[in-house]
Design a protein around this motif. Structure first.
Motif, PDB file in Angstrom:
ATOM      1  N   TYR A 115       0.841  -1.200   0.000  1.00  0.00           N
ATOM      2  CA  TYR A 115       0.000   0.000   0.000  1.00  0.00           C
ATOM      3  C   TYR A 115       0.877   1.251   0.000  1.00  0.00           C
ATOM      4  O   TYR A 115       1.745   1.404   0.858  1.00  0.00           O
ATOM      5  N   ARG A 116       0.626   2.149  -0.955  1.00  0.00           N
ATOM      6  CA  ARG A 116       1.363   3.418  -0.957  1.00  0.00           C
ATOM      7  C   ARG A 116       0.908   4.310   0.195  1.00  0.00           C
ATOM      8  O   ARG A 116       1.701   5.032   0.776  1.00  0.00           O
ATOM      9  N   ASN A 117      -0.381   4.265   0.491  1.00  0.00           N
ATOM     10  CA  ASN A 117      -0.938   5.080   1.573  1.00  0.00           C
ATOM     11  C   ASN A 117      -1.486   4.143   2.640  1.00  0.00           C
ATOM     12  O   ASN A 117      -2.595   3.637   2.525  1.00  0.00           O
ATOM     13  N   TRP A 118      -0.691   3.910   3.675  1.00  0.00           N
ATOM     14  CA  TRP A 118      -1.064   2.967   4.734  1.00  0.00           C
ATOM     15  C   TRP A 118      -1.126   3.685   6.078  1.00  0.00           C
ATOM     16  O   TRP A 118      -0.225   4.443   6.425  1.00  0.00           O
ATOM     17  N   TYR A 119      -2.174   3.454   6.820  1.00  0.00           N
ATOM     18  CA  TYR A 119      -2.308   4.057   8.149  1.00  0.00           C
ATOM     19  C   TYR A 119      -3.320   3.244   8.940  1.00  0.00           C
ATOM     20  O   TYR A 119      -4.110   2.474   8.375  1.00  0.00           O
ATOM     21  N   ASP A 120      -3.303   3.407  10.251  1.00  0.00           N
ATOM     22  CA  ASP A 120      -4.273   2.736  11.107  1.00  0.00           C
ATOM     23  C   ASP A 120      -5.631   3.416  10.963  1.00  0.00           C
ATOM     24  O   ASP A 120      -5.729   4.645  11.010  1.00  0.00           O
ATOM     25  N   VAL A 121      -6.656   2.615  10.791  1.00  0.00           N
ATOM     26  CA  VAL A 121      -8.011   3.133  10.600  1.00  0.00           C
ATOM     27  C   VAL A 121      -8.673   3.355  11.960  1.00  0.00           C
ATOM     28  O   VAL A 121      -8.581   2.506  12.852  1.00  0.00           O
ATOM     29  N   SER A 122      -9.347   4.477  12.107  1.00  0.00           N
ATOM     30  CA  SER A 122     -10.009   4.815  13.370  1.00  0.00           C
ATOM     31  C   SER A 122     -11.480   4.397  13.355  1.00  0.00           C
ATOM     32  O   SER A 122     -12.058   4.124  12.297  1.00  0.00           O
ATOM     33  N   ASP A 123     -12.083   4.378  14.540  1.00  0.00           N
ATOM     34  CA  ASP A 123     -13.526   4.130  14.633  1.00  0.00           C
ATOM     35  C   ASP A 123     -14.300   5.152  13.810  1.00  0.00           C
ATOM     36  O   ASP A 123     -15.277   4.813  13.132  1.00  0.00           O
ATOM     37  N   GLU A 124     -13.869   6.400  13.880  1.00  0.00           N
ATOM     38  CA  GLU A 124     -14.573   7.477  13.184  1.00  0.00           C
ATOM     39  C   GLU A 124     -14.580   7.249  11.670  1.00  0.00           C
ATOM     40  O   GLU A 124     -15.591   7.498  10.998  1.00  0.00           O
ATOM     41  N   GLU A 125     -13.462   6.772  11.142  1.00  0.00           N
ATOM     42  CA  GLU A 125     -13.396   6.499   9.702  1.00  0.00           C
ATOM     43  C   GLU A 125     -14.308   5.341   9.318  1.00  0.00           C
ATOM     44  O   GLU A 125     -14.967   5.377   8.270  1.00  0.00           O
ATOM     45  N   VAL A 126     -14.351   4.314  10.151  1.00  0.00           N
ATOM     46  CA  VAL A 126     -15.249   3.187   9.882  1.00  0.00           C
ATOM     47  C   VAL A 126     -16.697   3.666   9.872  1.00  0.00           C
ATOM     48  O   VAL A 126     -17.478   3.330   8.966  1.00  0.00           O
ATOM     49  N   LEU A 127     -17.067   4.468  10.850  1.00  0.00           N
ATOM     50  CA  LEU A 127     -18.436   4.975  10.925  1.00  0.00           C
ATOM     51  C   LEU A 127     -18.775   5.843   9.715  1.00  0.00           C
ATOM     52  O   LEU A 127     -19.901   5.801   9.206  1.00  0.00           O
ATOM     53  N   ALA A 128     -17.795   6.604   9.239  1.00  0.00           N
ATOM     54  CA  ALA A 128     -18.020   7.440   8.057  1.00  0.00           C
ATOM     55  C   ALA A 128     -18.257   6.577   6.820  1.00  0.00           C
ATOM     56  O   ALA A 128     -19.119   6.882   5.982  1.00  0.00           O
ATOM     57  N   ILE A 129     -17.508   5.494   6.695  1.00  0.00           N
ATOM     58  CA  ILE A 129     -17.693   4.567   5.567  1.00  0.00           C
ATOM     59  C   ILE A 129     -19.088   3.948   5.628  1.00  0.00           C
ATOM     60  O   ILE A 129     -19.806   3.878   4.626  1.00  0.00           O
ATOM     61  N   LEU A 130     -19.480   3.514   6.820  1.00  0.00           N
ATOM     62  CA  LEU A 130     -20.782   2.874   6.986  1.00  0.00           C
ATOM     63  C   LEU A 130     -21.925   3.847   6.709  1.00  0.00           C
ATOM     64  O   LEU A 130     -22.963   3.468   6.162  1.00  0.00           O
ATOM     65  N   GLU A 131     -21.717   5.103   7.086  1.00  0.00           N
ATOM     66  CA  GLU A 131     -22.761   6.112   6.876  1.00  0.00           C
ATOM     67  C   GLU A 131     -23.006   6.349   5.389  1.00  0.00           C
ATOM     68  O   GLU A 131     -24.137   6.570   4.953  1.00  0.00           O
ATOM     69  N   LYS A 132     -21.938   6.281   4.593  1.00  0.00           N
ATOM     70  CA  LYS A 132     -22.078   6.468   3.144  1.00  0.00           C
ATOM     71  C   LYS A 132     -22.797   5.288   2.503  1.00  0.00           C
ATOM     72  O   LYS A 132     -23.409   5.417   1.448  1.00  0.00           O
ATOM     73  N   GLY A 133     -22.685   4.121   3.132  1.00  0.00           N
ATOM     74  CA  GLY A 133     -23.346   2.929   2.600  1.00  0.00           C
ATOM     75  C   GLY A 133     -22.414   2.072   1.776  1.00  0.00           C
ATOM     76  O   GLY A 133     -21.532   2.584   1.074  1.00  0.00           O
ATOM     77  N   CYS A 134     -22.617   0.764   1.863  1.00  0.00           N
ATOM     78  CA  CYS A 134     -21.740  -0.180   1.157  1.00  0.00           C
ATOM     79  C   CYS A 134     -22.525  -1.112   0.244  1.00  0.00           C
ATOM     80  O   CYS A 134     -22.148  -2.259   0.019  1.00  0.00           O
ATOM     81  N   LYS A 135     -23.641  -0.626  -0.262  1.00  0.00           N
ATOM     82  CA  LYS A 135     -24.416  -1.434  -1.202  1.00  0.00           C
ATOM     83  C   LYS A 135     -25.091  -0.529  -2.202  1.00  0.00           C
ATOM     84  O   LYS A 135     -25.465   0.587  -1.876  1.00  0.00           O
TER      85      LYS A 135
END
Length: 208
Positions: free
Chosen positions: A188-208
């Motif tokens: 990965y060129r851009n690698w970092y630890d993912v936070s709870d806040e980022e996960v929640l933001a992804i889920l809020e946008k929707g994954c389907k």
């Protein structure tokens, strides 16, 4: 090489095209696997959910682990790695990580249980396989839930670990298996630890 987890997810989704519209359940292993799995679920038009699993870390080296535990208590332990740890110490580590699992379920899933999985095909997705302990614990959980088939899908893994995991499931899809594999982050060129806040933001946008 992948730009980031989103890029890896898009490329992984293409490799899973035969499962499109097949009614599969995509299970993301948080936190790093969420963005990858989200892209997979979108492409496959599949149901998406988080399966919370935690590595069991060595007390003097938290980055390394001797096993993992899934949210239903399914545990995998590398016996050779854990042989120097006392049973009471292992129990304390397991309890601490299970506490973090409960916290993540509360925060990331609002306390909701896993969906009904009996008889369903599941695709387990993470951002890569290092030792594969969290994936092994996740596979154990899925077997207990009597799923019909298990597919493991990751952007990167070491060849030996990929073969070992592949022997436990119906199919495994790995995009890259570097000859000198040292860590998931190396592809990965851009690698970092993912936070709870980022996960929640992804889920809020929707994954389907």
């Amino acid at each position: 090489m992948f730009e980031d987890r989103r890029d890896a997810g898009i490329k992984l989704a293409r490799a899973l095209n035969k499962y499109r519209e097949a009614g599969v359940l995509v299970l993301a292993i948080p936190r790093g696997g969420v963005e990858v799995a989200c892209q997979v679920a979108k492409h496959l038009n599949a149901d998406f959910y988080l399966l919370v699993t935690r590595k069991l870390p060595f007390p003097d080296n938290p980055e390394a682990g001797f096993g993992a535990i899934a949210e239903d208590g399914s545990t995998f332990i590398f016996e050779d790695a854990a042989m120097w740890l006392s049973e009471s110490l292992i129990d304390r580590i397991v309890e601490a990580q299970y506490g973090e699992i409960r916290r993540r379920i509360d925060v990331l899933r609002k306390g909701k249980p896993l969906p009904e999985m009996t008889g369903r095909m599941v695709i387990l997705v993470d951002d890569g396989l290092a030792m594969g302990s969290t994936m092994r614990a996740s596979i154990k959980l899925c077997r207990k839930r009597e799923v019909s088939k298990i597919v493991v899908a990751v952007p990167v893994a070491g060849k030996e670990v990929a073969e070992d995991i592949g022997n436990l499931v119906d199919n495994i899809v790995v995009l890259e298996m570097p000859a000198n594999f040292m860590a998931v982050a190396q592809v990965y060129r851009n690698w970092y630890d993912v936070s709870d806040e980022e996960v929640l933001a992804i889920l809020e946008k929707g994954c389907k």
